[in-house]
Design a protein around this motif. Sequence first.
Motif: not given
Length: 128
Positions: A75-80, A82-84, A88-95
Amino acid sequence: QMFECIVEITKQVYQESGSHRINLRERILLAMTKLKLDLSYETLCALFNILGQLCKSYFFDILSALSQVLKRCIYFPTAEEISNNLPKCFKNFQNCRIVLDCTEIAIQKPSCLCCRIKFYSQYKKIPL
């Protein structure tokens, strides 16, 4: 039980062509053994009592069938999604889609030969 389930599903997906020295169950076991332990083809030949080129051929042949069967299990989650759920430490890396942790931990070289064998790195070809 899980292995038997994989064998049964592979029977439905895999198109047998010609005769084989070992049955489908053994060919799947050969491929999984190669993937898990990275044994040489010579070792696998001895374990499964078949010739070297045949062993390699079986491995690559059954690998494509296993790919079809087992890709449904990943199972590979959607980009949305993953983004959700990004920390917090990855919030600057939205891609960001994947984080790979390749941490290595150095250990002392065990004095016991059996222990050293367990900690040998096939990847680096050196004892850890």
